[in-house]
Design an enzyme around this catalytic site. Structure first.
Site, short mmCIF file in Angstrom:
data_model
loop_
_atom_site.label_atom_id
_atom_site.label_comp_id
_atom_site.label_asym_id
_atom_site.label_seq_id
_atom_site.Cartn_x
_atom_site.Cartn_y
_atom_site.Cartn_z
N HIS A 222 13.21 -27.44 -27.02
CA HIS A 222 13.15 -28.84 -27.47
C HIS A 222 12.74 -29.81 -26.38
CE1 HIS A 222 16.98 -28.98 -25.38
NE2 HIS A 222 16.89 -30.30 -25.40
C1 UD1 Z 1 18.74 -35.14 -26.10
C2 UD1 Z 1 19.04 -35.16 -24.59
C3 UD1 Z 1 18.81 -33.79 -24.00
C4 UD1 Z 1 19.56 -32.72 -24.77
C5 UD1 Z 1 19.20 -32.81 -26.25
C6 UD1 Z 1 19.95 -31.73 -27.04
C7 UD1 Z 1 18.53 -37.29 -23.41
C8 UD1 Z 1 17.63 -37.92 -22.43
N1 UD1 Z 1 18.16 -36.08 -23.88
O1 UD1 Z 1 17.35 -34.90 -26.24
O2 UD1 Z 1 19.25 -33.79 -22.64
O3 UD1 Z 1 19.24 -31.44 -24.25
O4 UD1 Z 1 19.52 -34.12 -26.71
O5 UD1 Z 1 19.90 -31.87 -28.40
O6 UD1 Z 1 19.54 -37.86 -23.76
N2 UD1 Z 1 16.56 -36.76 -33.98
C9 UD1 Z 1 16.99 -36.52 -35.26
N3 UD1 Z 1 18.33 -36.53 -35.52
C10 UD1 Z 1 19.24 -36.79 -34.56
C11 UD1 Z 1 18.80 -37.07 -33.25
C12 UD1 Z 1 17.46 -37.03 -32.99
O7 UD1 Z 1 16.21 -36.28 -36.16
O8 UD1 Z 1 20.45 -36.76 -34.85
C13 UD1 Z 1 15.12 -36.72 -33.71
C14 UD1 Z 1 14.50 -38.08 -33.62
O9 UD1 Z 1 13.26 -38.01 -34.23
C15 UD1 Z 1 14.30 -38.30 -32.13
C16 UD1 Z 1 14.15 -36.88 -31.59
O10 UD1 Z 1 14.92 -36.04 -32.47
O11 UD1 Z 1 13.23 -39.11 -31.84
C17 UD1 Z 1 14.66 -36.73 -30.19
O12 UD1 Z 1 16.03 -37.15 -30.09
P1 UD1 Z 1 16.60 -37.84 -28.75
O13 UD1 Z 1 18.03 -38.14 -28.91
O14 UD1 Z 1 15.70 -38.93 -28.35
O15 UD1 Z 1 16.43 -36.74 -27.62
P2 UD1 Z 1 16.60 -35.16 -27.66
O16 UD1 Z 1 15.25 -34.57 -27.54
O17 UD1 Z 1 17.50 -34.70 -28.78
#
Ligand code: UD1
Length: 381
Positions: A222
């Site tokens: 991811h």
């Molecule tokens: C975050 C953490 C990362 C961790 C990862 C594990 C930071 C900088 N990164 O990255 O260290 O390894 O979580 O999961 O904090 N999204 C959903 N549902 C959710 C949350 C996110 O659909 O509940 C989607 C959204 O489109 C979002 C994307 O996933 O834009 C990324 O989510 P985000 O929280 O920005 O970062 P992660 O890549 O999950």
């Protein structure tokens, strides 16, 4: 008077770290009062609620509901909401865990309000400033009054940066507290049932492939550095579809970010059509642990999985060029091999991993009691 601790979680990898800590604090009640704040960075039931329920984490006292967004949006919204929360409660300790955006936002906000910050999992360094998590770690540690570390290498990193000696406490690894506490529940699950129950809804037009006798591997992927660039993700998909899955069937637990990028780059139909890639939606902690216990190899870019593989003995191929957790590497006694995102290196590391077999390894103090040590330390004032 009771010591008042306020801890902050935001994203999936925080939840397994806070669970044993919340229990350890509850054990010190009424000497210690604990307030738990969820920033809401991860809001999907599969990435959040399932962990609170499954790991018996107390219901958060507040959910800031900040949701998705750019890094600046997530950090900024968290800081604004948290400032009000912290001003209202003014705890004796603000506890932050890991390296996600919530960790950074909370450390900055708390220190500006002259509150004391304690960081659980301090001192980890990848020395890779392209990782958002590395920036979060550096800033958080610089601002923390108490630095709880998992191993001696992390203490060394903090000393090299000039952290005050009296702030550093080598306590062990709270992730492993959770692993030890939850392993019996995970062991009671049948991996075949877990995979069947979590089949990805958009891959469900395919007949279910049972897990074979010969064993299986697991993929989690991811990181933006692997999934946000087609020039990197496409060769990885080629390799996984055409080669790695031919060596052994691979269960791929898909993060929402990865699904989004696979679709953006029109790679989704290729993985969906590959019969030896078993696509699942994100699964709960016990479910993933039930696979990790028996998997022949794990291909991952996660931080926490490197540690879980090390303790369980599962050969791990880390699809990154560096790790902030070197204690898990083969050269330090662990099961972890760094392979970057180059298919040739992943191929070699996977062959090596499959011949190595399972070899559990526990670094010192990864004994299931780290959270107790932290709670006692904070309770002392
Ligand atoms: C975050 C953490 C990362 C961790 C990862 C594990 C930071 C900088 N990164 O990255 O260290 O390894 O979580 O999961 O904090 N999204 C959903 N549902 C959710 C949350 C996110 O659909 O509940 C989607 C959204 O489109 C979002 C994307 O996933 O834009 C990324 O989510 P985000 O929280 O920005 O970062 P992660 O890549 O999950």
């Amino acid at each position: 008077m009771a010591i008042r601790v306020l801890s902050i979680v935001g994203a999936r990898p925080n939840f397994m770290k806070i669970a044993p800590f919340a229990r350890a604090l509850a054990g010190l009640s009424p000497r210690v009062e604990h307030r738990l704040v969820h920033t809401g960075q991860h809001y999907d039931a599969a990435l959040s609620d399932a962990f609170f329920d499954g790991l018996r984490i107390p219901h958060p006292d507040t959910d800031l509901g900040i949701g998705s967004g750019t890094h600046a949006e997530q950090v900024g919204r968290t800081m604004m909401a948290l400032e009000r929360e912290l001003e209202e409660h003014r705890p004796d300790w603000v506890v932050v865990v890991g390296d996600v955006n919530a960790t950074l936002a909370a450390a900055v906000t708390a220190r500006k309000l002259q509150l004391r910050v304690a960081h659980i999992e301090a001192g980890l360094r990848s020395f890779d400033m392209t990782m958002p998590e590395e920036i979060n770690r550096l800033v958080t540690d610089r601002l923390s009054n108490r630095l709880f570390t998992t191993d001696a290498m992390a203490c060394g990193n903090l000393r090299a940066e000039g952290a005050p000696e009296e702030a550093i406490r080598l306590v062990g690894n709270v992730m492993i507290d959770t692993l030890d506490a939850e392993l019996p529940r995970a062991a009671a699950l049948d991996p075949a049932d877990v995979v069947a129950a979590h089949r990805h809804p958009e891959a469900a037009d395919r007949p279910p492939t049972p897990l074979p006798e010969e064993g299986f591997g697991v993929i989690t992927l991811h990181r933006p550095s692997n999934v946000d660039d087609a020039a990197i993700l496409e060769p990885l998909v080629d390799y996984l579809v055409e080669e790695a899955s031919e060596v052994l069937p691979l269960v791929w637990s898909l993060h929402p970010r990865t699904v989004k990028m696979l679709k953006t780059f029109a790679l989704w139909p290729r993985i969906a059509a590959c019969p030896r890639l078993l696509l699942t939606r994100p699964m709960g902690y016990h479910e993933m642990l039930s696979l990790n216990r028996v998997a022949r190899v794990i291909l991952t870019d996660s931080g926490g999985m490197q540690e879980e593989c090390c303790v369980l003995g599962t050969p791990c191929v880390t699809m990154r060029w560096n790790t902030e957790r070197p204690v898990t590497l083969v050269e330090h006694g662990g099961t972890n091999r760094l392979a970057g995102n180059d298919p040739a290196r992943i191929r070699a590391a996977m062959a090596d991993a499959l011949t190595a077999g399972r070899r559990p390894f526990r670094p010192p103090l990864w004994d299931g009691r780290a959270a107790e040590r932290i709670a006692r330390d904070l309770a002392a004032g």
